[in-house]
Design a protein around this motif. Sequence first.
Motif, short mmCIF file in Angstrom:
data_model
loop_
_atom_site.label_atom_id
_atom_site.label_comp_id
_atom_site.label_asym_id
_atom_site.label_seq_id
_atom_site.Cartn_x
_atom_site.Cartn_y
_atom_site.Cartn_z
N ALA A 23 0.83 -1.23 0.02
CA ALA A 23 -0.07 0.02 -0.15
C ALA A 23 0.84 1.48 0.02
N PRO A 24 1.97 1.57 0.76
CA PRO A 24 2.64 2.70 0.91
C PRO A 24 3.49 2.65 -0.47
N ALA A 25 3.67 1.46 -1.18
CA ALA A 25 4.13 1.96 -2.49
C ALA A 25 3.73 2.32 -3.48
N TYR A 26 2.35 1.96 -3.60
CA TYR A 26 1.45 2.72 -4.22
C TYR A 26 1.01 4.06 -4.00
N THR A 27 0.67 4.26 -2.71
CA THR A 27 0.57 5.68 -2.10
C THR A 27 1.93 6.70 -2.90
N MET A 28 3.06 6.14 -2.45
CA MET A 28 4.11 7.12 -3.05
C MET A 28 4.05 7.38 -4.48
N LEU A 29 3.61 6.43 -5.62
CA LEU A 29 3.14 6.57 -6.69
C LEU A 29 2.27 7.53 -7.23
N ALA A 30 1.04 7.50 -6.19
CA ALA A 30 0.13 8.37 -6.45
C ALA A 30 0.20 9.63 -6.06
N SER A 31 1.22 10.07 -5.23
CA SER A 31 1.69 11.30 -4.58
C SER A 31 2.33 12.07 -5.48
N LEU A 32 2.91 11.49 -6.80
CA LEU A 32 3.85 12.26 -7.67
C LEU A 32 2.82 13.13 -8.36
N GLY A 33 1.69 12.94 -8.48
CA GLY A 33 0.61 13.83 -9.13
C GLY A 33 0.86 15.26 -8.74
N HIS A 34 1.39 15.36 -7.20
CA HIS A 34 1.15 16.65 -6.80
C HIS A 34 2.43 17.56 -7.57
N VAL A 35 3.26 16.83 -8.27
CA VAL A 35 4.29 17.62 -8.73
C VAL A 35 3.76 18.73 -9.72
N TYR A 36 2.50 18.49 -10.30
CA TYR A 36 1.77 19.47 -11.17
C TYR A 36 1.20 20.62 -10.30
N ALA A 37 0.74 20.17 -8.85
CA ALA A 37 0.20 21.19 -8.23
C ALA A 37 1.50 22.31 -7.54
N MET A 38 2.52 21.84 -7.57
CA MET A 38 3.83 22.31 -7.20
C MET A 38 4.01 23.38 -7.91
N ILE A 39 4.07 22.73 -9.42
CA ILE A 39 4.49 23.86 -10.49
C ILE A 39 3.31 24.97 -10.62
N ASP A 40 2.46 24.60 -10.38
CA ASP A 40 1.28 25.68 -10.37
C ASP A 40 1.45 26.68 -9.21
N ARG A 41 1.82 26.28 -7.95
CA ARG A 41 2.41 27.20 -6.94
C ARG A 41 3.31 28.10 -7.33
N ARG A 42 4.44 27.35 -7.77
CA ARG A 42 5.63 28.41 -8.39
C ARG A 42 5.13 29.41 -9.44
N ASN A 43 4.33 28.74 -10.27
CA ASN A 43 3.82 29.81 -11.28
C ASN A 43 3.22 31.12 -10.85
N LYS A 44 2.21 30.79 -9.64
CA LYS A 44 1.64 31.91 -9.27
C LYS A 44 2.68 32.70 -8.33
N ARG A 45 3.72 32.20 -7.78
CA ARG A 45 4.90 32.84 -7.24
C ARG A 45 5.52 33.71 -8.22
N LEU A 46 5.90 33.29 -9.11
CA LEU A 46 6.50 34.03 -10.51
C LEU A 46 5.57 35.08 -10.95
N ALA A 47 4.36 34.92 -10.85
CA ALA A 47 3.37 35.96 -11.33
C ALA A 47 3.44 37.27 -10.41
N ARG A 48 3.18 36.89 -9.22
CA ARG A 48 3.31 37.67 -8.03
C ARG A 48 4.46 38.61 -7.91
N ALA A 49 5.45 37.89 -8.26
CA ALA A 49 6.73 38.65 -8.38
C ALA A 49 7.12 39.66 -9.42
N ALA A 50 6.44 39.14 -10.33
CA ALA A 50 6.73 40.17 -11.89
C ALA A 50 5.77 41.19 -11.76
#
Length: 237
Positions: free
Chosen positions: A210-237
């Motif tokens: 179960a934790p092995a599959y949990t780790m695999l599922a968690s990688l989808g949050h990379v896209y949410a992190m990209i969105d967070r960084r995009n928003k920070r970059l937009a605010r900084a600009a």
Amino acid sequence: MAHLVSLDNTVHRQVRVDKGRVEAAGAALNMVPVVLSEFLKLVVQYPIAFTKDKDTGRFACVALFGFHDSENLFVDAGRWDAIYVPLQVSRQPFFLGKAPDGEHFVVCIDTGHASIGHDGEPIFDADGLETPCLEEAKGRLAELLNGEAPTRQFIDMLVEFKLLLPMQLEITFENGDTTSVQGLYTIDDARLAQLDGEAVATLHAQGFLAPAYTMLASLGHVYAMIDRRNKRLARAA
């Protein structure tokens, strides 16, 4: 610089811990080690991956907060912007140290931590008894300590079945900036799917499937992190 001393209910009776500053102190962390018991809380928001020690070759489980050193996309204006704060952050400024006998553990405090001051919650009451603040911290320390062995066993079994492979993230942000994230590892989902019945049964019996599959599922949050960084970059600009 950390200055760890054994916790004493006389010496440290007046110490107070500001939980807000505990969170703010995590702003420069782009990842922290995590244990198996945290996975179901971490998977809600964080990618969970592996890092490899250059000297020992040993792997560790980590929660990822940013794409660069000292970048934490989950701390905004000094406050943690997430449902769950990992134990390695929330247990600050407390640590576990070895007692003089070398066998038992003692609770230590980092007297130089930014969260310690005249504001915040006391860790001892007027009679020197532990307050809920300290009791909660000790609970987090215990969970980390008790989680070390099963997390190590989990990693060792994945290594035994040759289930770890390097991750390479090549990311382009909305402003055109690009970044490459190296040094992380994940579970080889294709190889995991091809394991024979005996290997799968072994992983399941140990509570590691179960934790092995949990780790695999968690990688989808990379896209949410990209969105967070995009928003920070937009605010900084």
